[in-house]
Design an enzyme around this catalytic site. Structure first.
Site, PDB file in Angstrom:
ATOM      1  N   PHE A 146       1.118  -0.954  -0.586  1.00  0.00           N
ATOM      2  CA  PHE A 146      -0.058   0.062   0.292  1.00  0.00           C
ATOM      3  C   PHE A 146       1.137   1.073  -0.083  1.00  0.00           C
ATOM      4  O   PHE A 146       1.210   1.754   0.963  1.00  0.00           O
ATOM      5  CB  PHE A 146      -0.757   0.171   1.279  1.00  0.00           C
ATOM      6  CG  PHE A 146      -2.070   1.149   1.346  1.00  0.00           C
ATOM      7  CD1 PHE A 146      -3.184   0.993   0.290  1.00  0.00           C
ATOM      8  CD2 PHE A 146      -1.567   3.105   1.585  1.00  0.00           C
ATOM      9  CE1 PHE A 146      -4.157   2.112   0.212  1.00  0.00           C
ATOM     10  CE2 PHE A 146      -1.908   3.552   1.788  1.00  0.00           C
ATOM     11  CZ  PHE A 146      -2.971   3.345   0.820  1.00  0.00           C
ATOM     12  N   ASP A 233       8.803   2.643   2.150  1.00  0.00           N
ATOM     13  CA  ASP A 233       8.328   3.778   2.429  1.00  0.00           C
ATOM     14  C   ASP A 233       7.706   3.517   3.786  1.00  0.00           C
ATOM     15  O   ASP A 233       7.217   2.792   4.381  1.00  0.00           O
ATOM     16  CB  ASP A 233       6.828   3.831   1.219  1.00  0.00           C
ATOM     17  CG  ASP A 233       5.826   4.246   1.692  1.00  0.00           C
ATOM     18  OD1 ASP A 233       6.002   5.443   2.394  1.00  0.00           O
ATOM     19  OD2 ASP A 233       4.508   3.799   0.801  1.00  0.00           O
ATOM     20  N   LYS A 274       2.366  11.810   6.850  1.00  0.00           N
ATOM     21  CA  LYS A 274       1.340  11.636   8.150  1.00  0.00           C
ATOM     22  C   LYS A 274       2.205  11.879   9.040  1.00  0.00           C
ATOM     23  O   LYS A 274       1.898  13.534   9.693  1.00  0.00           O
ATOM     24  CB  LYS A 274       1.534  10.166   9.153  1.00  0.00           C
ATOM     25  CG  LYS A 274       0.476   8.825   7.684  1.00  0.00           C
ATOM     26  CD  LYS A 274       0.579   7.525   7.567  1.00  0.00           C
ATOM     27  CE  LYS A 274      -0.958   6.886   6.775  1.00  0.00           C
ATOM     28  NZ  LYS A 274      -0.663   6.140   5.424  1.00  0.00           N
TER      29      LYS A 274
HETATM   30  C1  LIG Z   1      -0.761   6.671   4.316  1.00  0.00           C
HETATM   31  C2  LIG Z   1      -0.381   5.486   3.539  1.00  0.00           C
HETATM   32  C3  LIG Z   1       0.592   6.538   2.566  1.00  0.00           C
HETATM   33  C4  LIG Z   1      -0.535   7.896   2.049  1.00  0.00           C
HETATM   34  O1  LIG Z   1      -0.387   8.914   2.136  1.00  0.00           O
HETATM   35  P1  LIG Z   1      -1.840   9.670   2.176  1.00  0.00           P
HETATM   36  O2  LIG Z   1      -0.801  10.950   2.647  1.00  0.00           O
HETATM   37  O3  LIG Z   1      -2.563   9.001   2.333  1.00  0.00           O
HETATM   38  O4  LIG Z   1      -1.723  10.153   0.519  1.00  0.00           O
HETATM   39  C5  LIG Z   1       1.870   6.088   1.437  1.00  0.00           C
HETATM   40  N1  LIG Z   1       2.468   5.142   1.871  1.00  0.00           N
HETATM   41  C6  LIG Z   1       2.285   4.257   2.803  1.00  0.00           C
HETATM   42  C7  LIG Z   1       3.031   2.822   3.636  1.00  0.00           C
HETATM   43  C8  LIG Z   1       1.119   4.755   4.082  1.00  0.00           C
HETATM   44  O5  LIG Z   1       0.477   4.519   5.090  1.00  0.00           O
END
Ligand SMILES: *Cc1c(COP(=O)(O)O)cnc(C)c1O
Length: 426
Positions: A146, A233, A274
Site C-alpha cells: 500500500f 516507504d 503522516k
Molecule cells: C498512508 C500511506 C501512504 C499514503 O499517504 P496519504 O497521505 O494517504 O497519501 C503511503 N504509504 C504508506 C505506507 C501509507 O501507510
C-alpha cells in the site's frame, strides 16, 4: 447552524452520506475533540484512539507544542509558493536532513505525493546516472503493498478494490512476493533495467505483516550490489511508530537514524508523511543524498503547497516532540507489554489466533474468514466499550494508539480489548 445547537452523531452521519462521496466506510462514531491518547464524540463520550489517524497522530491529539507552532506561523505567513523563498523552509530542511542523516529533502504534502516523487526521482536517476535507456526503467514493488491512491500507485497494487476500472495503468513495475530475498535477487539478476526497489519495512495496510529481521538489511545489500535504489516507504512505519525512529533501523531503539544503523538498511530514498506533522497538517517528504536528489532541476517537479511555512514550522515541532518525549523508546516498551498481554489471552481464546507487530504498530488476527464481518462487529463492540480501532483487511484488526500513552493507560486498553474479545468467544 448555530454553534450552540446540539448536533447528534446520526444527523452528521446523514449529512456525509447525502453530500459526501462514499469513498470510505467509517465506523459510526462522530468525533469532535481530541487530546493526547483520547478523542470525544459529539455526545461527549470519551474513547481511546487506537488508530491514530493511520499513525499520523503519533505525538497525540492536539499536542500543545505542535498546535502552538502552527498557530504562531498561521498568524505570520501561511503560503508564498516556491516562486519565492520563505524564512521557515530552509531551517526546516536543515533540521530534517540532519535528523535523518541525508543530504537533501524534497518537501511535499501527502504520502501519495511523496511516493510519486520518489518514483519520479528514481526513474530520472536511472536514466541520467545509471544509464538505463529511456522508457526502459523498471521498479520492483511487493505483493500486498500500500503506497497511496494515485493512478500510478494503484497501477501496481494488487487490491482489486483499489484498481478495478481505474485503468489504463502505468507501466514499469515488477511485483514480487513480500519478505522474499530470493525473489528480489532473481529479478535483479534477470534484467539490467531495474532502477529501484520500493518497499514498506512492515506492511501496515495489508495487515501489519512483519518481515524477517534481516529482510531490510539483505534487500539493501542486494540493491547496492546491483546499483538499484533501495526506496523505503516509511509513511506509516516511520517516526517512532515501530519502536525505533525508522522501521528500517531494525532492532535498534535509539532516538536517531544514526551511523550505526546506516550499516543496516539506510535507504537511498526515504519517504515520510503522516506523523511528520503529528497529524496537525499534511506534510510529507522525500529524503536522499546529493548524487540522487541533484538529478531534479528547476521546473521538473513541484507542488504549490509543498514546503509552505506552516508545514515547515509544524514539522520541526512534531519532530522535536518525538525526541523530547522519547516516543520511540516508549513505543518499543509499550509494544512489548501489549503483545505479551494479548498473547497470554490468545493462548486461551478461540476468537483471536495471533497478535503480531512491532512497537505500537500491532494487529490481532480474528478466528474467522476474511469475508466474515466478525472483525467489524468486534470493532463496533470496542467502540461501545470506549476504544476505537478498525479492521485493515477482513479478519485483521490493527491496534496503533498515539505513542504518548503511559503504562497505566495501556493496561486499561488491554483489559478493554480482552473484555470485548471475550464477548465474541464461541
Ligand atoms: C498512508 C500511506 C501512504 C499514503 O499517504 P496519504 O497521505 O494517504 O497519501 C503511503 N504509504 C504508506 C505506507 C501509507 O501507510
Amino acid at each position: 447552524m448555530s454553534v450552540i445547537e446540539k448536533v447528534s452523531s446520526a444527523s452528521i452521519i446523514d449529512l456525509e452520506n447525502k453530500y459526501g462521496a462514499h469513498n470510505y466506510h467509517p465506523l459510526p462514531v462522530v468525533l469532535s475533540r481530541g487530546e493526547g491518547v483520547y478523542v470525544w464524540d459529539v455526545e461527549g463520550k470519551k474513547y481511546y484512539d487506537f488508530l491514530s489517524a493511520y499513525s499520523a497522530v503519533n505525538q497525540g491529539h492536539c499536542h500543545p507544542k505542535i498546535v502552538d507552532a502552527m498557530m504562531k506561523q498561521a498568524q505570520t505567513l501561511t503560503l508564498t509558493s516556491r516562486a519565492f523563498y520563505n524564512d521557515q523552509l530552509g531551517p526546516y530542511e536543515e533540521y530534517l536532513t540532519k535528523y535523518f542523516g541525508f543530504d537533501k529533502v524534497l518537501p511535499m504534502n501527502t504520502g501519495a505525493e511523496a511516493v510519486e516523487t520518489a518514483l519520479k526521482l528514481c526513474r530520472k536517476w536511472a536514466y541520467e546516472v545509471k544509464g538505463i535507456a529511456e522508457h526502459q526503467a523498471q521498479i520492483i514493488v511487493c505483493d500486498g503493498n500500500f503506497h497511496g491512491r494515485t493512478t500510478t500507485i494503484i497501477s501496481f497494487s494488487n487490491d482489486d478494490n483499489a484498481r478495478k476500472n481505474f485503468g489504463p495503468y502505468t507501466e514499469g513495475f515488477i511485483k514480487i512476493p513480500y519478505d522474499s530475498i530470493e525473489a528480489l535477487e532473481q529479478v535483479l539478476q534477470s534484467s539490467k533495467n531495474i532502477a529501484g526497489f520500493l518497499v514498506e519495512p512492515i506492511q501496515g495496510e495489508a495487515g501489519v505483516y512483519v518481515p524477517a529481521d534481516d529482510y531490510m538489511m539483505r534487500a539493501k545489500a542486494l540493491c547496492n550490489q546491483y546499483n538499484v535504489l533501495f526506496i523505503a516507504d516509511e509513511v506509516q512505519t516511520g517516526i517512532a511508530r515501530t519502536g525505533s525512529l525508522l522501521a528500517v533501523c531494525g532492532n535498534c531503539n535509539c532516538e536517531s537514524h544514526c551511523e550505526k544503523q546506516a550499516t543496516y538498511a539506510s535507504p537511498d530514498i526515504l519517504i515520510l508523511g503522516k506523523a511528520l506533522s503529528g497529524g496537525a497538517y499534511p506534510v510529507s517528504a522525500v529524503l536522499a543524498n546529493d548524487n540522487i536528489m541533484n538529478v531534479i532541476k528547476p521546473g521538473q517537479h513541484g507542488s504549490t503547497f509543498g514546503g509552505n511555512p506552516i508545514a515547515a514550522a509544524v514539522a520541526v515541532a512534531a519532530l522535536e516532540v518525538v525526541r523530547e518525549e522519547r516516543l520511540a523508546e516508549n513505543a518499543n516498551r509499550l509494544g512489548k507489554i501489549f503483545r505479551a498481554e494479548l498473547g497470554k489471552y490468545i493462548e486461551t481464546s478461540n476468537i483471536a489466533t495471533l497478535v503480531r507487530g512491532k512497537g505500537l504498530l500491532n494487529a490481532v488476527v480474528i478466528n474467522d474468514t476474511e469475508e466474515s464481518d466478525t472483525a467489524w462487529n468486534i470493532c463496533m463492540a470496542l467502540r461501545d466499550n470506549g476504544l476505537l480501532a478498525k479492521p485493515t483487511h477482513g479478519n485483521i484488526i490493527r491496534f496503533a494508539p498515539p505513542l504518548v500513552m503511559n503504562d497505566e493507560q495501556l493496561l486499561d486498553c488491554v483489559s478493554i480489548i480482552i473484555k470485548t474479545l471475550k464477548q465474541f468467544e464461541k
